[in-house]
Structures are given as C-alpha cells and as structure tokens.
Motif scaffolding. Structure first.
Motif, PDB file in Angstrom:
ATOM      1  N   ASP A 115      59.844  16.064  38.820  1.00 38.42           N
ATOM      2  CA  ASP A 115      59.020  17.083  37.758  1.00 38.42           C
ATOM      3  C   ASP A 115      59.775  16.973  36.518  1.00 38.42           C
ATOM      4  OD1 ASP A 115      57.007  17.232  39.612  1.00 38.42           O
ATOM      5  OD2 ASP A 115      57.611  19.167  40.322  1.00 38.42           O
ATOM      6  N   LEU A 116      60.977  17.464  36.601  1.00 33.65           N
ATOM      7  CA  LEU A 116      61.545  17.469  35.337  1.00 33.65           C
ATOM      8  C   LEU A 116      61.374  16.279  34.125  1.00 33.65           C
ATOM      9  CD1 LEU A 116      63.390  18.959  33.250  1.00 33.65           C
ATOM     10  CD2 LEU A 116      65.424  18.116  34.334  1.00 33.65           C
ATOM     11  N   LEU A 117      61.776  15.159  34.812  1.00 31.99           N
ATOM     12  CA  LEU A 117      61.567  13.897  34.132  1.00 31.99           C
ATOM     13  C   LEU A 117      60.093  13.621  33.564  1.00 31.99           C
ATOM     14  CD1 LEU A 117      63.159  11.088  36.490  1.00 31.99           C
ATOM     15  CD2 LEU A 117      63.937  12.161  34.335  1.00 31.99           C
ATOM     16  N   TYR A 118      59.092  14.156  34.416  1.00 35.87           N
ATOM     17  CA  TYR A 118      57.575  13.969  33.962  1.00 35.87           C
ATOM     18  C   TYR A 118      57.443  15.028  32.908  1.00 35.87           C
ATOM     19  CZ  TYR A 118      52.720  15.366  33.783  1.00 35.87           C
ATOM     20  OH  TYR A 118      51.481  15.473  33.392  1.00 35.87           O
ATOM     21  N   TYR A 119      58.089  16.421  33.032  1.00 39.42           N
ATOM     22  CA  TYR A 119      57.836  17.012  31.718  1.00 39.42           C
ATOM     23  C   TYR A 119      58.311  16.542  30.583  1.00 39.42           C
ATOM     24  CZ  TYR A 119      57.146  20.837  35.289  1.00 39.42           C
ATOM     25  OH  TYR A 119      56.761  21.667  36.290  1.00 39.42           O
ATOM     26  N   ILE A 120      59.733  15.962  30.674  1.00 34.83           N
ATOM     27  CA  ILE A 120      60.328  15.440  29.319  1.00 34.83           C
ATOM     28  C   ILE A 120      59.560  14.339  28.802  1.00 34.83           C
ATOM     29  CG2 ILE A 120      62.551  14.277  28.530  1.00 34.83           C
ATOM     30  CD1 ILE A 120      63.881  15.709  30.572  1.00 34.83           C
ATOM     31  N   ARG A 121      58.962  13.334  29.768  1.00 38.72           N
ATOM     32  CA  ARG A 121      58.326  12.254  29.008  1.00 38.72           C
ATOM     33  C   ARG A 121      57.127  12.786  28.389  1.00 38.72           C
ATOM     34  NH1 ARG A 121      59.977   9.676  34.464  1.00 38.72           N
ATOM     35  NH2 ARG A 121      61.681   8.203  33.554  1.00 38.72           N
ATOM     36  N   THR A 122      56.363  13.792  29.053  1.00 43.03           N
ATOM     37  CA  THR A 122      55.060  14.253  28.488  1.00 43.03           C
ATOM     38  C   THR A 122      55.355  15.050  27.257  1.00 43.03           C
ATOM     39  OG1 THR A 122      54.345  14.372  31.030  1.00 43.03           O
ATOM     40  CG2 THR A 122      53.004  15.533  29.219  1.00 43.03           C
ATOM     41  N   VAL A 123      56.237  15.664  27.252  1.00 41.94           N
ATOM     42  CA  VAL A 123      56.607  16.541  25.946  1.00 41.94           C
ATOM     43  C   VAL A 123      57.199  15.622  24.761  1.00 41.94           C
ATOM     44  CG1 VAL A 123      58.286  18.171  24.776  1.00 41.94           C
ATOM     45  CG2 VAL A 123      57.087  18.774  27.121  1.00 41.94           C
ATOM     46  N   ALA A 124      57.873  14.686  25.080  1.00 49.20           N
ATOM     47  CA  ALA A 124      58.081  13.375  24.046  1.00 49.20           C
ATOM     48  C   ALA A 124      57.025  12.805  23.598  1.00 49.20           C
ATOM     49  CB  ALA A 124      59.179  12.629  24.927  1.00 49.20           C
ATOM     50  N   ALA A 125      55.914  12.725  24.421  1.00 49.91           N
ATOM     51  CA  ALA A 125      54.783  12.166  23.887  1.00 49.91           C
ATOM     52  C   ALA A 125      53.696  12.947  23.031  1.00 49.91           C
ATOM     53  CB  ALA A 125      53.875  11.665  25.095  1.00 49.91           C
ATOM     54  N   GLY A 126      54.367  14.288  22.863  1.00 54.78           N
ATOM     55  CA  GLY A 126      53.517  15.029  21.972  1.00 54.78           C
ATOM     56  C   GLY A 126      52.479  16.142  22.681  1.00 54.78           C
ATOM     57  N   ARG A 127      52.511  16.157  24.102  1.00 48.36           N
ATOM     58  CA  ARG A 127      51.580  16.877  24.692  1.00 48.36           C
ATOM     59  C   ARG A 127      52.180  18.341  25.261  1.00 48.36           C
ATOM     60  NH1 ARG A 127      49.516  14.796  30.016  1.00 48.36           N
ATOM     61  NH2 ARG A 127      48.330  16.707  29.878  1.00 48.36           N
ATOM     62  N   TYR A 128      51.351  19.325  25.200  1.00 51.50           N
ATOM     63  CA  TYR A 128      52.022  20.581  25.557  1.00 51.50           C
ATOM     64  C   TYR A 128      51.598  21.073  27.102  1.00 51.50           C
ATOM     65  CZ  TYR A 128      53.473  21.706  20.852  1.00 51.50           C
ATOM     66  OH  TYR A 128      54.114  21.896  19.505  1.00 51.50           O
ATOM     67  N   LEU A 129      52.471  20.775  27.895  1.00 50.04           N
ATOM     68  CA  LEU A 129      52.447  21.257  29.201  1.00 50.04           C
ATOM     69  C   LEU A 129      52.202  22.638  29.369  1.00 50.04           C
ATOM     70  CD1 LEU A 129      54.644  18.620  30.926  1.00 50.04           C
ATOM     71  CD2 LEU A 129      52.285  18.979  31.397  1.00 50.04           C
ATOM     72  N   ILE A 130      52.693  23.581  28.544  1.00 48.06           N
ATOM     73  CA  ILE A 130      52.598  24.924  28.616  1.00 48.06           C
ATOM     74  C   ILE A 130      51.310  25.270  28.593  1.00 48.06           C
ATOM     75  CG2 ILE A 130      52.447  25.367  26.167  1.00 48.06           C
ATOM     76  CD1 ILE A 130      54.724  27.550  26.815  1.00 48.06           C
ATOM     77  N   ASN A 131      50.498  24.658  28.131  1.00 42.79           N
ATOM     78  CA  ASN A 131      48.709  25.055  28.218  1.00 42.79           C
ATOM     79  C   ASN A 131      48.478  25.056  29.800  1.00 42.79           C
ATOM     80  OD1 ASN A 131      48.866  25.134  25.431  1.00 42.79           O
ATOM     81  ND2 ASN A 131      48.012  23.036  25.337  1.00 42.79           N
ATOM     82  N   ASP A 132      48.738  24.228  30.598  1.00 39.11           N
ATOM     83  CA  ASP A 132      48.661  24.085  32.037  1.00 39.11           C
ATOM     84  C   ASP A 132      49.061  25.209  32.844  1.00 39.11           C
ATOM     85  OD1 ASP A 132      47.616  21.569  31.685  1.00 39.11           O
ATOM     86  OD2 ASP A 132      49.356  20.640  32.150  1.00 39.11           O
ATOM     87  N   SER A 133      50.309  25.912  32.302  1.00 35.67           N
ATOM     88  CA  SER A 133      50.911  27.096  32.849  1.00 35.67           C
ATOM     89  C   SER A 133      49.829  28.221  32.297  1.00 35.67           C
ATOM     90  CB  SER A 133      52.229  27.425  31.991  1.00 35.67           C
ATOM     91  OG  SER A 133      53.138  26.308  32.525  1.00 35.67           O
ATOM     92  N   VAL A 134      49.402  28.024  31.187  1.00 36.16           N
ATOM     93  CA  VAL A 134      48.471  29.251  30.730  1.00 36.16           C
ATOM     94  C   VAL A 134      47.275  29.255  31.464  1.00 36.16           C
ATOM     95  CG1 VAL A 134      47.022  30.057  28.572  1.00 36.16           C
ATOM     96  CG2 VAL A 134      49.295  29.234  28.432  1.00 36.16           C
ATOM     97  N   LEU A 135      46.486  28.211  31.698  1.00 41.44           N
ATOM     98  CA  LEU A 135      45.298  28.049  32.506  1.00 41.44           C
ATOM     99  C   LEU A 135      45.410  28.669  33.837  1.00 41.44           C
ATOM    100  CD1 LEU A 135      44.087  24.318  31.549  1.00 41.44           C
ATOM    101  CD2 LEU A 135      43.582  26.319  30.550  1.00 41.44           C
ATOM    102  N   ALA A 136      46.729  28.766  34.484  1.00 40.99           N
ATOM    103  CA  ALA A 136      47.039  29.244  35.726  1.00 40.99           C
ATOM    104  C   ALA A 136      47.407  30.596  35.930  1.00 40.99           C
ATOM    105  CB  ALA A 136      48.182  28.350  36.604  1.00 40.99           C
TER     106      ALA A 136
END
Length: 242
Positions: A115-136
């Motif tokens: 999951d950490l690798l996924y977070y890093i790759r996704t964030v490096a691509a310019g996406r904001y995964l924190i929004n998914d946390s907000v939705l929950a």
C-alpha cells in the motif's frame, strides 16, 4: 509522474528503525529511490531544498517542528512535492489538518509495504489520495466543505459572479453531491438515469480539471456556484464509480 527515471523519496521520522524499515520496503521497487532521511523538521526542510524529492514521507509527531508544520513549509516552498503524512493512529482532526497543509495522502504507520508503494506512486503522479480518506469520514468532509464555504463568503462580489463553465444541470448535480447524495439518490431526485449522473460527473471533473467529487464541490463552493448545504452529519460520500 516525475520526469526522472525514478521517484525520489525523502523519509522524515525520528525513529531510525522505522526509517530503515521504509527504506527496505522501497529498495526493491525499480521505480523508486530513497534520496535522503531526516530525523527532525529543521533537517527535513534543509534536505528537501537540497535534494528536491518528488515525494516526502513525514511522521506527524516529530520533535520540535511537527510533521504538519514541516509539510506546510515544504508545500509553500515547492508545491510540486507530494506529501504523505504518517501517524501512529488515524485521527479525524489530524486528517483535517493534513488537508489544510496540502498533504496528498494520510495513513497510519502500520501501512503494509504494498500500500505504501501505491501511495507513493499515486502521489508522485499528482493525485490526492487524501480525498479518498475524506470520503470515508463524513465529519471531516463536513468540516472541510464548511471551511471552504466560509472562505467563499469572504470573496468579493466579482469573484462570486464569475462565469461558471458548467451547465445548469451540472450545477444541480454538484448541489446534490454537496448535500451528501449518492449517484442513485441524485438520479431519483433529478429524475434521470444513474448512467446519466455518472456522465455528468465525468464532464464536471473534466471541465474543472479535478480528480474526484470532493474537489469538484470544493472548487464550486469557493467560487460561489454551489449555495446549498454542505454534507449532512453521518452521510458518507461514494466515489465516482459508485
């Protein structure tokens, strides 16, 4: 995704064993490189300026200058850098503060390596995964949207009447999303099909150049396009595919 061959990662944590554990987790990833480690906020800020990482992993509970303050300084100096805030335990208030400082992701420190690798790759691509946390987290979503509504209320009249690049139907749908309605509930309220709702949402995201429903609503509220209530207590937003 960064233009360099590898994603450059800086690790900020005051526990040497935890930093080493993250380094081991990233070493086998062919697209990543740990460019540095820091054990406190001041050192982290200096290293960030010298090493120009793509992603910074920062512990929220650093001694002295805490992780949120470090993240705020880093984002202010170089908005390009993606920030992943790590915490011993997940906390709604910490999540809210992480959003305010511009973090792209927020996670507990017991995250598994995959999951950490996924977070890093996704964030490096310019996406904001924190929004998914907000939705929950309905409570956090309410606080975020309420704060942006207050910001919108302080904008001058010229800002509030700027032309919205959305159709009247798309504004209606944004109103529904801001009230916490699911795609199915939106379809029922507006008497359209679920697929039509999805098509409109896709169009909204494209026009506003944002990645998800939460950011679309925030964008609209800041500009005064959406004037109805923010998400109701206890309502959980669904993701785009919902």
């Amino acid at each position: 995704m960064p233009t360099s061959a590898k994603i450059k990662v800086l690790i900020i944590d005051d526990h040497p064993l935890f930093r080493q554990g993250i380094r081991w987790s990233l070493e086998d990833a062919p697209d990543m490189e740990v460019v540095g480690e820091a054990e406190n906020g001041q050192e982290a800020i200096k290293l960030t300026e010298r090493l120009s990482p793509d992603v910074v992993l920062v512990d929220i509970n650093l001694p002295g200058l805490n992780g949120l303050e470090v993240a705020r300084v880093i984002k202010r100096r170089d908005p390009r850098i993606g920030i992943v805030v790590l915490s011993v335990y997940e906390d709604d208030d910490q999540l809210f503060q992480a959003i305010k400082v511009g973090a792209a992701a927020y996670s507990s420190k017991d995250v598994n390596p995959e999951d950490l690798l996924y977070y890093i790759r996704t964030v490096a691509a310019g996406r904001y995964l924190i929004n998914d946390s907000v939705l929950a987290k309905p409570n956090v979503a309410t606080r975020v949207l309420h704060q942006f509504r207050e910001l919108a209320a302080t904008e001058d009249e010229q800002t509030s009447v700027l032309f919205a690049p959305l159709t009247s139907r798309e504004i209606e749908i944004l109103d529904c999303i801001a009230r916490g309605l699911s795609n199915k509930e939106i379809a029922n309220e507006l008497n359209i099909s679920g697929q039509t709702v999805k098509n409109h949402i896709t169009s909204i995201l494209s026009k506003l150049q944002v990645n998800d429903r939460t950011m679309a609503v925030i964008y609209a509220i800041k500009r005064g396009w959406v004037r109805y209530g923010y998400p109701e207590q206890g309502r959980v937003h669904e993701n785009l595919e919902g």
